[in-house]
Design a protein around this motif. Structure first.
Motif, PDB file in Angstrom:
ATOM      1  N   GLU A 210       0.835  -1.195   0.000  1.00  0.00           N
ATOM      2  CA  GLU A 210       0.000   0.000   0.000  1.00  0.00           C
ATOM      3  C   GLU A 210       0.880   1.259   0.000  1.00  0.00           C
ATOM      4  OE1 GLU A 210      -3.165  -0.840   2.841  1.00  0.00           O
ATOM      5  OE2 GLU A 210      -3.961   1.156   2.398  1.00  0.00           O
ATOM      6  N   VAL A 211       2.002   1.181   0.673  1.00  0.00           N
ATOM      7  CA  VAL A 211       2.942   2.302   0.701  1.00  0.00           C
ATOM      8  C   VAL A 211       3.509   2.522  -0.707  1.00  0.00           C
ATOM      9  CG1 VAL A 211       5.191   3.093   1.539  1.00  0.00           C
ATOM     10  CG2 VAL A 211       3.556   2.058   3.122  1.00  0.00           C
ATOM     11  N   LEU A 212       3.830   1.435  -1.364  1.00  0.00           N
ATOM     12  CA  LEU A 212       4.361   1.549  -2.722  1.00  0.00           C
ATOM     13  C   LEU A 212       3.324   2.154  -3.662  1.00  0.00           C
ATOM     14  CD1 LEU A 212       6.513   1.105  -4.841  1.00  0.00           C
ATOM     15  CD2 LEU A 212       5.797  -1.279  -5.026  1.00  0.00           C
ATOM     16  N   ARG A 213       2.109   1.697  -3.542  1.00  0.00           N
ATOM     17  CA  ARG A 213       1.028   2.254  -4.371  1.00  0.00           C
ATOM     18  C   ARG A 213       0.863   3.741  -4.109  1.00  0.00           C
ATOM     19  NH1 ARG A 213      -3.529  -1.082  -6.904  1.00  0.00           N
ATOM     20  NH2 ARG A 213      -4.561   0.840  -7.488  1.00  0.00           N
ATOM     21  N   PHE A 214       0.846   4.080  -2.834  1.00  0.00           N
ATOM     22  CA  PHE A 214       0.701   5.482  -2.433  1.00  0.00           C
ATOM     23  C   PHE A 214       1.833   6.314  -3.037  1.00  0.00           C
ATOM     24  CE2 PHE A 214       1.735   8.949   0.452  1.00  0.00           C
ATOM     25  CZ  PHE A 214       0.499   9.534   0.692  1.00  0.00           C
ATOM     26  N   PHE A 215       3.040   5.792  -2.942  1.00  0.00           N
ATOM     27  CA  PHE A 215       4.195   6.488  -3.511  1.00  0.00           C
ATOM     28  C   PHE A 215       4.022   6.681  -5.015  1.00  0.00           C
ATOM     29  CE2 PHE A 215       8.244   5.801  -5.804  1.00  0.00           C
ATOM     30  CZ  PHE A 215       8.836   7.025  -5.523  1.00  0.00           C
ATOM     31  N   LEU A 216       3.635   5.637  -5.698  1.00  0.00           N
ATOM     32  CA  LEU A 216       3.512   5.708  -7.157  1.00  0.00           C
ATOM     33  C   LEU A 216       2.437   6.700  -7.591  1.00  0.00           C
ATOM     34  CD1 LEU A 216       3.814   1.910  -8.018  1.00  0.00           C
ATOM     35  CD2 LEU A 216       5.529   3.688  -8.433  1.00  0.00           C
ATOM     36  N   LEU A 217       1.447   6.918  -6.720  1.00  0.00           N
ATOM     37  CA  LEU A 217       0.359   7.822  -7.068  1.00  0.00           C
ATOM     38  C   LEU A 217       0.576   9.228  -6.519  1.00  0.00           C
ATOM     39  CD1 LEU A 217      -2.575   5.327  -6.483  1.00  0.00           C
ATOM     40  CD2 LEU A 217      -1.645   6.091  -8.681  1.00  0.00           C
ATOM     41  N   SER A 218       1.705   9.433  -5.850  1.00  0.00           N
ATOM     42  CA  SER A 218       1.942  10.730  -5.219  1.00  0.00           C
ATOM     43  C   SER A 218       2.466  11.771  -6.207  1.00  0.00           C
ATOM     44  CB  SER A 218       2.915  10.593  -4.048  1.00  0.00           C
ATOM     45  OG  SER A 218       4.188  10.201  -4.518  1.00  0.00           O
ATOM     46  N   ALA A 219       2.752  11.361  -7.414  1.00  0.00           N
ATOM     47  CA  ALA A 219       3.103  12.321  -8.463  1.00  0.00           C
ATOM     48  C   ALA A 219       2.117  12.109  -9.604  1.00  0.00           C
ATOM     49  CB  ALA A 219       4.524  12.090  -8.963  1.00  0.00           C
ATOM     50  N   HIS A 220       1.956  13.100 -10.444  1.00  0.00           N
ATOM     51  CA  HIS A 220       1.063  12.947 -11.585  1.00  0.00           C
ATOM     52  C   HIS A 220       1.602  11.840 -12.493  1.00  0.00           C
ATOM     53  CE1 HIS A 220      -2.018  14.291 -14.434  1.00  0.00           C
ATOM     54  NE2 HIS A 220      -1.162  13.779 -15.306  1.00  0.00           N
ATOM     55  N   TYR A 221       0.719  11.068 -13.115  1.00  0.00           N
ATOM     56  CA  TYR A 221       1.187   9.882 -13.851  1.00  0.00           C
ATOM     57  C   TYR A 221       2.077  10.194 -15.050  1.00  0.00           C
ATOM     58  CZ  TYR A 221      -2.149  10.399 -17.754  1.00  0.00           C
ATOM     59  OH  TYR A 221      -2.825  10.852 -18.855  1.00  0.00           O
ATOM     60  N   ARG A 222       1.993  11.409 -15.574  1.00  0.00           N
ATOM     61  CA  ARG A 222       2.847  11.715 -16.731  1.00  0.00           C
ATOM     62  C   ARG A 222       4.213  12.268 -16.328  1.00  0.00           C
ATOM     63  NH1 ARG A 222       0.993  15.811 -19.496  1.00  0.00           N
ATOM     64  NH2 ARG A 222      -0.979  16.207 -18.417  1.00  0.00           N
ATOM     65  N   SER A 223       4.382  12.633 -15.058  1.00  0.00           N
ATOM     66  CA  SER A 223       5.656  13.179 -14.602  1.00  0.00           C
ATOM     67  C   SER A 223       6.638  12.064 -14.287  1.00  0.00           C
ATOM     68  CB  SER A 223       5.461  13.985 -13.323  1.00  0.00           C
ATOM     69  OG  SER A 223       4.463  14.936 -13.487  1.00  0.00           O
ATOM     70  N   PRO A 224       7.920  12.392 -14.356  1.00  0.00           N
ATOM     71  CA  PRO A 224       8.885  11.405 -13.890  1.00  0.00           C
ATOM     72  C   PRO A 224       8.759  11.283 -12.371  1.00  0.00           C
ATOM     73  CG  PRO A 224       9.978  13.456 -14.492  1.00  0.00           C
ATOM     74  CD  PRO A 224       8.539  13.594 -14.887  1.00  0.00           C
ATOM     75  N   LEU A 225       9.112  10.142 -11.850  1.00  0.00           N
ATOM     76  CA  LEU A 225       8.997   9.905 -10.410  1.00  0.00           C
ATOM     77  C   LEU A 225      10.310   9.316  -9.936  1.00  0.00           C
ATOM     78  CD1 LEU A 225       7.151   9.736  -7.893  1.00  0.00           C
ATOM     79  CD2 LEU A 225       6.467   7.483  -8.674  1.00  0.00           C
ATOM     80  N   ASP A 226      10.959   9.998  -9.007  1.00  0.00           N
ATOM     81  CA  ASP A 226      12.261   9.532  -8.550  1.00  0.00           C
ATOM     82  C   ASP A 226      12.113   8.517  -7.431  1.00  0.00           C
ATOM     83  OD1 ASP A 226      14.826  10.584  -9.758  1.00  0.00           O
ATOM     84  OD2 ASP A 226      15.442  10.312  -7.671  1.00  0.00           O
ATOM     85  N   PHE A 227      12.669   7.357  -7.678  1.00  0.00           N
ATOM     86  CA  PHE A 227      12.584   6.282  -6.697  1.00  0.00           C
ATOM     87  C   PHE A 227      13.804   6.316  -5.793  1.00  0.00           C
ATOM     88  CE2 PHE A 227      13.368   2.029  -5.174  1.00  0.00           C
ATOM     89  CZ  PHE A 227      12.121   1.602  -4.781  1.00  0.00           C
ATOM     90  N   SER A 228      13.565   6.394  -4.481  1.00  0.00           N
ATOM     91  CA  SER A 228      14.684   6.346  -3.547  1.00  0.00           C
ATOM     92  C   SER A 228      14.158   5.871  -2.207  1.00  0.00           C
ATOM     93  CB  SER A 228      15.309   7.736  -3.372  1.00  0.00           C
ATOM     94  OG  SER A 228      14.415   8.588  -2.680  1.00  0.00           O
ATOM     95  N   ASP A 229      15.069   5.417  -1.382  1.00  0.00           N
ATOM     96  CA  ASP A 229      14.680   4.927  -0.074  1.00  0.00           C
ATOM     97  C   ASP A 229      14.022   6.038   0.739  1.00  0.00           C
ATOM     98  OD1 ASP A 229      14.831   2.444   1.422  1.00  0.00           O
ATOM     99  OD2 ASP A 229      15.943   3.626   2.882  1.00  0.00           O
ATOM    100  N   GLN A 230      14.591   7.233   0.618  1.00  0.00           N
ATOM    101  CA  GLN A 230      14.032   8.363   1.366  1.00  0.00           C
ATOM    102  C   GLN A 230      12.597   8.667   0.925  1.00  0.00           C
ATOM    103  OE1 GLN A 230      16.157  12.122   1.116  1.00  0.00           O
ATOM    104  NE2 GLN A 230      14.407  13.180   1.987  1.00  0.00           N
ATOM    105  N   ASN A 231      12.367   8.620  -0.380  1.00  0.00           N
ATOM    106  CA  ASN A 231      11.024   8.917  -0.888  1.00  0.00           C
ATOM    107  C   ASN A 231      10.007   7.868  -0.436  1.00  0.00           C
ATOM    108  OD1 ASN A 231      12.146  10.379  -4.050  1.00  0.00           O
ATOM    109  ND2 ASN A 231      12.036  11.187  -1.985  1.00  0.00           N
ATOM    110  N   LEU A 232      10.439   6.626  -0.409  1.00  0.00           N
ATOM    111  CA  LEU A 232       9.538   5.565   0.063  1.00  0.00           C
ATOM    112  C   LEU A 232       9.262   5.740   1.554  1.00  0.00           C
ATOM    113  CD1 LEU A 232       8.317   2.928  -1.323  1.00  0.00           C
ATOM    114  CD2 LEU A 232       9.878   4.283  -2.679  1.00  0.00           C
ATOM    115  N   ALA A 233      10.305   6.106   2.301  1.00  0.00           N
ATOM    116  CA  ALA A 233      10.136   6.299   3.747  1.00  0.00           C
ATOM    117  C   ALA A 233       9.174   7.464   4.010  1.00  0.00           C
ATOM    118  CB  ALA A 233      11.493   6.571   4.396  1.00  0.00           C
TER     119      ALA A 233
END
Length: 491
Positions: free
Chosen positions: A287-310
């Motif tokens: 659920e956290v991963l889903r939330f993270f993936l939806l926290s930016a607009h779907y057409r924007s790039p999304l930076d994956f990092s441990d800090q961002n997931l935390a």
RNA sequence: GGCGGCGUAGCCAAGUGGUAAGGCAGAGGUCUGCAAAACCUUUAUUCAGCGGUUCAAAUCCGCUCGCCGCCUCCA
């Protein structure tokens, strides 16, 4: 407000008007099943899952098709490497994909066709294209003739001359035009094959999507989706071969999601900078991963990092705590009162935020599925809820409808985004359980120390009490002193 | 080289003409034996830079700088 979507074809937002009123037919390019899926695949699939859910939420009847590309060079190469039949590879990774998607809480599409089960349809389209003169046979291969299709490159906004100037690959001299692409590929010795009018071979990459989408959705359908990297050549070629075959418009709206980046660079197999869904789910809740993936607009790039997931996890915790607070208040559990602002003010704010929330949710989603804005609105509402509860509002019987309305609004959003769907207690248990597994101290030992501390505290030996708390804190345990008992969580 | 996109606080992020949502982190306060959580206050006169259009621009136009993507398999 009506739904507006960004259409890659027109490079702008358009009002969404289905081909057939009340119904939506959408096709999303699935994965080539030759390896484990990474977070980039997770994003694409979660994004279109949310689009699928939202369209249904709007009471549209949606037919959603997502394919498996189960025959291609990479699958064959891996099969050769492992010394197994190609379908052993594809079946293994179809199962892996299904498992990953289930863990991410994806709804099942209406149809999940496989390329190898649609060879007859593929051959039929290729034959039509050859008959119409839009494709030609060269040895055992069949190529699509890009010069015979006027709209070629209309999706990616390029032109043939420029493409040739920038071409980086060697051109097969059997092609009439360097940009012509394979519809059917002759089988080399030892490769899997199907019989066709052009001999033993297999389909090219692009034709399967034309065949499967049109089989399940008709010659013209509403939405075709996929990652931005599919715009050229995959989707461009799909348009060319489909429209050349039918003489009709293939797809009305083309939707493309942005990439997941690592240090601002695209996550990809070839760069080797990827994390598989499996790996990430070992550390973070789905659920956290889903939330993270939806926290930016779907057409924007999304930076994956441990800090961002935390951070996503911290945000989720805030929201679930508020939900837990609402549930307790609705269950009649008395809340402590302690405040600075007035209750009436907090109540007014909650009433306003709660009442406008559903509308704000719709507006955000209607604007090209702006999940980031929608989630921002949730935090806004959560603050009002927390404030109201902190003022003791939960103790008032007559204020329950306000809390219930907020709860309903968040639940409605959660059903569409696929988050906040757990019981708060269950969510916290999941998170805690995952972290406890990484601790260097056993839960029994923690409980023993808590009991010792409770005894010390009741004897007003705060020194020993604090000593125990610090000791546990050093091991990553945070103690939470409640009115009745002390609970703990992992830092 | 061609085409396209992006650059908003320490970090993440929404906002495409009307005067900067939200989250994380930080600081101060309330509460607490002390903490934690929660709440309150606070953190961008400013949206990469420079010009222009406009009554009004983060939003439109031009130029510059930086980053990225596609052009090859890729979600």
């Amino acid at each position: 407000m009506t739904l507006r979507v960004y259409n890659t074809l027109s490079a702008g937002k358009e009002e969404f008007i289905p081909v057939e009123p009340g119904k939506v037919r959408m096709y999303v390019c699935g994965v080539t099943v030759y390896d484990h899926c990474h977070i980039g695949h997770a994003r694409a699939n979660v994004v279109f899952d949310v689009i699928y859910r939202y369209l249904r939420h709007l009471d549209l009847e949606v037919t959603y098709v997502r394919n498996y590309t189960d025959i291609d060079d990479k699958i064959i190469n891996r099969a050769i490497k492992e010394g197994v039949p190609f379908n052993e590879i594809s079946e293994r990774f179809i199962a892996e994909f299904d498992r990953d998607m289930a863990r991410l809480g994806l709804e099942l599409p209406t149809h999940q066709p496989k390329a190898t089960e649609h060879i007859a349809e593929i051959i039929a389209i290729v034959r039509t294209l050859v008959d119409k003169g839009a494709a030609y046979q060269a040895g055992g291969d069949v190529y699509f003739c890009v010069e015979r299709f006027d709209g070629y490159l209309k999706l990616s906004g390029r032109n043939l001359e420029e493409m040739q100037a920038g071409a980086r690959i060697e051109v097969d001299e059997r092609k009439r035009h360097p940009m012509d692409f394979a519809l059917w590929k002759e089988a080399k010795p030892g490769e899997p094959f199907w019989d066709s009018p052009w001999g033993k071979g297999r389909p090219g990459w692009h034709i399967e999507c034309s065949a499967m989408s049109m089989k399940y959705l008709g010659e013209t359908f509403d939405i075709h989706g996929g990652g931005k990297d599919l715009i050229f050549p995959h989707h461009e070629n799909e348009i060319a071969q489909s429209e050349a075959a039918t003489g009709r418009r293939f797809v009305k709206y083309w939707l493309h999601n942005g990439f997941v980046n690592i240090n601002a660079e695209k996550m990809s197999k070839s760069l080797g900078n990827f994390f598989t869904i499996k790996e990430v789910l070992e550390k973070y809740d789905s659920e956290v991963l889903r939330f993270f993936l939806l926290s930016a607009h779907y057409r924007s790039p999304l930076d994956f990092s441990d800090q961002n997931l935390a951070e996503a996890e911290a945000g989720m915790e805030r929201i679930y705590k508020a939900l837990a607070g609402i549930d307790e208040a609705l269950a009649g559990k008395p809340a402590p009162v302690g405040a600075s602002a007035t209750l009436a003010e907090a109540e007014g704010e909650l009433r306003e935020k709660g009442a406008s929330f559903p509308e704000r949710f719709r507006e955000a989603m209607d604007d090209d599925f702006n999940t980031a804005l929608a989630l921002g609105n949730v935090f806004d509402l959560v603050r009002s809820v927390n404030r109201f509860l902190a003022e003791g509002g939960g103790n008032k019987e007559e204020s329950r409808p306000l809390l219930a309305a907020a709860r309903a609004g968040i639940r409605e959003l959660g059903e569409v985004l696929g988050v906040f769907t757990s019981e708060p207690a269950a969510y916290f248990e999941r998170i805690k359980g995952r972290k406890v597994a990484q601790l260097t101290i056993a839960p029994e030992e923690i409980e023993r120390l808590i009991a010792e501390r409770a005894a010390a505290r009741s004897a007003r030996d705060f020194r020993r009490g604090d000593e125990i708390r610090d000791l546990l804190l050093a091991k990553g345990i945070v103690l939470l002193d409640g009115p009745q008992e002390t609970t703990w969580k992992v830092k």
